[in-house]
Design an enzyme around this catalytic site. Structure first.
Site, PDB file in Angstrom:
ATOM      1  N   ARG A 179       0.943  -1.201  -0.020  1.00 30.79           N
ATOM      2  CA  ARG A 179       0.070   0.103   0.099  1.00 30.79           C
ATOM      3  C   ARG A 179       0.836   1.376   0.010  1.00 30.79           C
ATOM      4  O   ARG A 179       0.156   2.453  -0.279  1.00 30.79           O
ATOM      5  CB  ARG A 179      -0.883   0.130   1.081  1.00 30.79           C
ATOM      6  CG  ARG A 179      -2.061  -1.116   1.123  1.00 30.79           C
ATOM      7  CD  ARG A 179      -2.601  -1.532   2.327  1.00 30.79           C
ATOM      8  NE  ARG A 179      -2.058  -1.961   3.487  1.00 30.79           N
ATOM      9  CZ  ARG A 179      -2.172  -2.382   4.638  1.00 30.79           C
ATOM     10  NH1 ARG A 179      -3.454  -2.038   5.091  1.00 30.79           N
ATOM     11  NH2 ARG A 179      -1.601  -3.312   5.381  1.00 30.79           N
ATOM     12  N   LYS A 196       8.632  -1.289   3.370  1.00 27.47           N
ATOM     13  CA  LYS A 196       7.786  -0.181   4.059  1.00 27.47           C
ATOM     14  C   LYS A 196       8.495   0.310   5.456  1.00 27.47           C
ATOM     15  O   LYS A 196       8.646   1.241   5.753  1.00 27.47           O
ATOM     16  CB  LYS A 196       6.654  -1.009   4.377  1.00 27.47           C
ATOM     17  CG  LYS A 196       5.682   0.142   5.698  1.00 27.47           C
ATOM     18  CD  LYS A 196       4.270  -0.232   5.697  1.00 27.47           C
ATOM     19  CE  LYS A 196       4.191  -1.717   6.326  1.00 27.47           C
ATOM     20  NZ  LYS A 196       2.527  -1.756   6.431  1.00 27.47           N
ATOM     21  N   GLY A 201      -7.423  -3.654  13.488  1.00 23.48           N
ATOM     22  CA  GLY A 201      -7.996  -4.846  14.178  1.00 23.48           C
ATOM     23  C   GLY A 201      -9.087  -4.331  15.202  1.00 23.48           C
ATOM     24  O   GLY A 201      -8.546  -3.527  15.861  1.00 23.48           O
ATOM     25  N   ASN A 214       0.444   2.556   6.735  1.00 23.98           N
ATOM     26  CA  ASN A 214       0.292   1.586   5.598  1.00 23.98           C
ATOM     27  C   ASN A 214       0.506   2.398   4.033  1.00 23.98           C
ATOM     28  O   ASN A 214       0.755   1.656   3.425  1.00 23.98           O
ATOM     29  CB  ASN A 214      -1.011   0.895   5.905  1.00 23.98           C
ATOM     30  CG  ASN A 214      -0.922   0.145   6.998  1.00 23.98           C
ATOM     31  OD1 ASN A 214       0.027  -0.565   7.278  1.00 23.98           O
ATOM     32  ND2 ASN A 214      -2.076   0.024   7.544  1.00 23.98           N
ATOM     33  N   ASN A 236      39.125  41.776   8.867  1.00 25.26           N
ATOM     34  CA  ASN A 236      37.954  42.310   8.226  1.00 25.26           C
ATOM     35  C   ASN A 236      38.240  41.642   6.650  1.00 25.26           C
ATOM     36  O   ASN A 236      39.407  42.077   6.086  1.00 25.26           O
ATOM     37  CB  ASN A 236      37.970  43.789   8.243  1.00 25.26           C
ATOM     38  CG  ASN A 236      36.710  44.325   7.590  1.00 25.26           C
ATOM     39  OD1 ASN A 236      36.039  43.512   7.353  1.00 25.26           O
ATOM     40  ND2 ASN A 236      36.411  45.658   7.713  1.00 25.26           N
ATOM     41  N   ASN A 269      41.337  28.509  -3.141  1.00 21.32           N
ATOM     42  CA  ASN A 269      42.185  27.285  -2.469  1.00 21.32           C
ATOM     43  C   ASN A 269      42.435  26.274  -3.553  1.00 21.32           C
ATOM     44  O   ASN A 269      42.798  25.358  -3.033  1.00 21.32           O
ATOM     45  CB  ASN A 269      41.073  26.811  -1.397  1.00 21.32           C
ATOM     46  CG  ASN A 269      39.697  26.601  -1.893  1.00 21.32           C
ATOM     47  OD1 ASN A 269      39.173  27.022  -2.855  1.00 21.32           O
ATOM     48  ND2 ASN A 269      39.173  25.492  -1.221  1.00 21.32           N
TER      49      ASN A 269
HETATM   50  C1  UD1 Z   1      -2.059  -5.069  11.836  1.00 20.10           C
HETATM   51  C2  UD1 Z   1      -2.847  -5.847  12.887  1.00 20.10           C
HETATM   52  C3  UD1 Z   1      -4.017  -5.252  13.196  1.00 20.10           C
HETATM   53  C4  UD1 Z   1      -3.432  -3.829  13.676  1.00 20.10           C
HETATM   54  C5  UD1 Z   1      -2.602  -2.998  12.809  1.00 20.10           C
HETATM   55  C6  UD1 Z   1      -1.996  -1.806  13.801  1.00 20.10           C
HETATM   56  C7  UD1 Z   1      -2.530  -8.315  12.291  1.00 20.10           C
HETATM   57  C8  UD1 Z   1      -3.063  -9.509  11.743  1.00 20.10           C
HETATM   58  N1  UD1 Z   1      -3.298  -6.964  12.317  1.00 20.10           N
HETATM   59  O1  UD1 Z   1      -2.680  -4.967  10.731  1.00 20.10           O
HETATM   60  O2  UD1 Z   1      -4.965  -5.927  14.119  1.00 20.10           O
HETATM   61  O3  UD1 Z   1      -4.873  -2.997  14.055  1.00 20.10           O
HETATM   62  O4  UD1 Z   1      -1.576  -3.999  12.538  1.00 20.10           O
HETATM   63  O5  UD1 Z   1      -1.196  -1.090  12.928  1.00 20.10           O
HETATM   64  O6  UD1 Z   1      -1.589  -8.380  12.994  1.00 20.10           O
HETATM   65  N2  UD1 Z   1       4.627  -8.469   8.975  1.00 20.10           N
HETATM   66  C9  UD1 Z   1       5.479  -9.446   8.726  1.00 20.10           C
HETATM   67  N3  UD1 Z   1       5.279 -10.561   8.093  1.00 20.10           N
HETATM   68  C10 UD1 Z   1       3.829 -10.785   7.521  1.00 20.10           C
HETATM   69  C11 UD1 Z   1       3.083  -9.545   7.469  1.00 20.10           C
HETATM   70  C12 UD1 Z   1       3.381  -8.481   8.354  1.00 20.10           C
HETATM   71  O7  UD1 Z   1       6.630  -9.285   9.222  1.00 20.10           O
HETATM   72  O8  UD1 Z   1       3.716 -11.923   7.072  1.00 20.10           O
HETATM   73  C13 UD1 Z   1       4.985  -7.198   9.667  1.00 20.10           C
HETATM   74  C14 UD1 Z   1       5.074  -6.044   8.560  1.00 20.10           C
HETATM   75  O9  UD1 Z   1       6.159  -5.823   7.923  1.00 20.10           O
HETATM   76  C15 UD1 Z   1       4.616  -4.721   9.436  1.00 20.10           C
HETATM   77  C16 UD1 Z   1       3.744  -5.563  10.628  1.00 20.10           C
HETATM   78  O10 UD1 Z   1       4.043  -6.883  10.409  1.00 20.10           O
HETATM   79  O11 UD1 Z   1       5.552  -4.273  10.082  1.00 20.10           O
HETATM   80  C17 UD1 Z   1       2.098  -5.281  10.344  1.00 20.10           C
HETATM   81  O12 UD1 Z   1       1.478  -5.611   9.171  1.00 20.10           O
HETATM   82  P1  UD1 Z   1       0.420  -5.097   8.236  1.00 20.10           P
HETATM   83  O13 UD1 Z   1       0.428  -5.986   7.053  1.00 20.10           O
HETATM   84  O14 UD1 Z   1       0.958  -3.714   8.215  1.00 20.10           O
HETATM   85  O15 UD1 Z   1      -0.514  -5.208   9.416  1.00 20.10           O
HETATM   86  P2  UD1 Z   1      -1.932  -4.343   9.338  1.00 20.10           P
HETATM   87  O16 UD1 Z   1      -2.945  -4.738   7.958  1.00 20.10           O
HETATM   88  O17 UD1 Z   1      -1.719  -2.891   9.348  1.00 20.10           O
HETATM   89 CA    CA Z   2       0.300  -1.950   9.239  1.00 14.97          CA
END
Ligand code: UD1
Ligand code: CA
Length: 448
Positions: A15, A22, A138, A226, A376, A385
């Site tokens: 996104r 990210k 969430g 995001n 001055n 230089n």
């Molecule tokens: C997540 C939460 C959501 C919360 C929100 C807060 C879950 C399922 N959902 O959603 O409840 O409100 O964050 O910001 O956890 N990542 C990995 N591996 C993966 C997927 C993600 O390392 O397979 C890492 C991403 O790099 C990121 C973090 O986990 O730093 C969150 O992932 P992201 O996909 O942004 O979750 P959200 O949809 O924002």
């Molecule tokens: Ca997130």
């Protein structure tokens, strides 16, 4: 209590519409991941465990982490629960696992600590907050009695659940051994077909592990990013928080919405900052310093009572007390301006020392110069230089007067109290107490 901070940083962040991962996007000139990591290191006996995946080697190389950090790789991004699982083998016996998201960068260390305390050895603690526009987060599901039953992701939420405004920050704490048990119970039966970390909340309830939700009063620190718009909002939040910290300490800021702090910035009481100033890297500003609009200050120290006039760029420089610089001056890199010196309009000072009370007030270039006290430097003076190969030094002794529009061809020495006639091209050393004229004599020729 030992804390193992698990930082999830494996996601692609589609996104964000960016080629770089990210967690390497920046807020205040520092990557999101580095923010989270640095804050976690403020906690006592904390060991970081970073889970990387998308462009793992780039992420690892871009972050400065302590030597004892553990890195694990999530080969396929199968969800946050699956990501957390990758760190399990490195966790220390008897520790509390604190799970942090690499894209939620501004969480304070005090908040992290409170959550660890709330979890203790026996409970699962999660951090929630109120969000009037909860889309993307969430939702926290509570029983009519207020007990936290679970978390439902946006994609899986019913229309009714989508209306819930208490949301999950993503940050959780639970004893390491309990985390293992919970993560092993995760399934991916949901719309995204991912292993959601958030499902450990309902699992904890099933396994009779008490769940505690710590609700934050102010959501600024837990907002995630995001997409680009959210990233901009985070940047502004961060800047506003920083500006407020300075205001509390007695720094005067003309408009907290129009200033940027990118780095470790210290400013003492009584100093004032006009609009559109940018501070980068390690910056130390003393007391009662006046900084005009549009100044950019990088990795520099500015002494008490100094005055930075509008649109001045200062980098890798030391300005001692009561120095005046600008408007439109470029000081540095590697410039040292001693007390009461004055560098004015359109003057560039590079790799040079400027002595006490010395003035160069208009349109000059001082490169590789050692300029002593009370000199001055006239308008239009150039320290020549560079000979095409080497950078050469110009030394100007105490009390010298360099007439306007002079070129000092380095390497060269100008003696104490000597005077250079305006418009001179000075190619050899000038002894003390002399007047040097390096220009052709004027002839007035009769017109025909
Ligand atoms: C997540 C939460 C959501 C919360 C929100 C807060 C879950 C399922 N959902 O959603 O409840 O409100 O964050 O910001 O956890 N990542 C990995 N591996 C993966 C997927 C993600 O390392 O397979 C890492 C991403 O790099 C990121 C973090 O986990 O730093 C969150 O992932 P992201 O996909 O942004 O979750 P959200 O949809 O924002
Ligand atoms: Ca997130």
């Amino acid at each position: 209590m030992k804390i193992d901070a698990i930082i999830l940083a494996a996601g692609k962040g589609k996104r964000m519409q960016s080629a770089s991962p990210k967690v390497l996007q920046q807020v205040a000139g520092k990557s999101l991941l580095q923010h989270v990591l640095d804050t976690s290191l403020e906690l006592k006996s904390c060991q970081p465990h970073i889970v990387v995946g998308d462009q793992a080697s780039l992420v690892k190389a871009s972050v400065s982490a302590p030597k004892n950090s553990k890195w694990s790789k999530q080969a396929k991004q199968l969800g946050t629960g699956h990501a957390a699982k990758q760190s399990l083998k490195g966790l220390r016996a008897g520790s509390i696992a604190l799970i942090l998201y690499g894209d939620v960068p501004l969480v304070k260390s005090s908040t992290m600590n409170n959550l660890v305390k709330a979890a203790g050895k026996s409970s699962l603690a999660l951090l929630s907050f109120e969000q009037q526009t909860p889309k993307g987060y969430g939702r926290i599901i509570r029983s009519p009695g207020g007990k936290v039953l679970g978390i439902v992701e946006e994609k899986d939420a019913t229309t009714e659940q989508k209306k819930i405004t208490e949301v999950n920050s993503g940050i959780m704490a639970v004893a390491s051994n309990k985390l293992e048990e919970l993560l092993n119970g995760l399934k991916n039966k949901n719309t995204a077909k991912e292993y959601y970390l958030t499902d450990i909340v309902s699992l904890a309830n099933e396994n009779k592990i008490p769940v505690k939700a710590v609700k934050l009063d102010s959501k600024e620190e837990v907002l995630g990013a995001n997409n680009r718009e959210e990233l901009n909002q985070l940047e502004r939040n961060y800047q506003l928080l920083k500006a407020k910290e300075f205001l509390k300490k007695g720094v005067i800021i003309s408009d907290p919405a129009r200033v940027d702090f990118r780095g470790e910035v210290k400013i003492q009481k009584g100093s004032s900052i006009d609009i559109n100033c940018v501070f980068e890297g390690k910056v130390e500003i003393g007391k009662n310093v006046i900084i005009g609009p549009g100044a950019i200050i990088r990795n520099s120290k500015i002494g008490d009572g100094s005055r930075i006039e509008p649109y001045t760029l200062i980098e890798n420089a030391i300005l001692e007390k009561n120095v005046s610089a600008g408007p439109y001056a470029h000081i540095g890199p590697d410039a040292h301006l001693e007390e009461n010196s004055e560098i004015g309009n359109f003057v560039e000072v590079k790799r040079s020392k400027i002595g006490k009370g010395t003035k160069a007030k208009h349109l000059a270039y001082i490169g590789d110069g050692q300029v002593s006290e009370k000199v001055n430097v006239g308008a239009g003076t150039i320290f020549v230089n560079y000979d095409g190969k080497n950078k050469n030094k110009t030394k100007v002794a105490k009390g010298a007067f360099i007439g306007s529009n002079s070129s000092l061809i380095a390497p060269i020495k100008i003696g104490q109290n000597s005077m250079i006639g305006a418009g001179s091209v000075v190619t050899s050393d000038v002894p003390a107490e002399r007047l040097a004229l390096g220009r052709s004599r004027q002839r007035n020729i009769k017109k025909k």
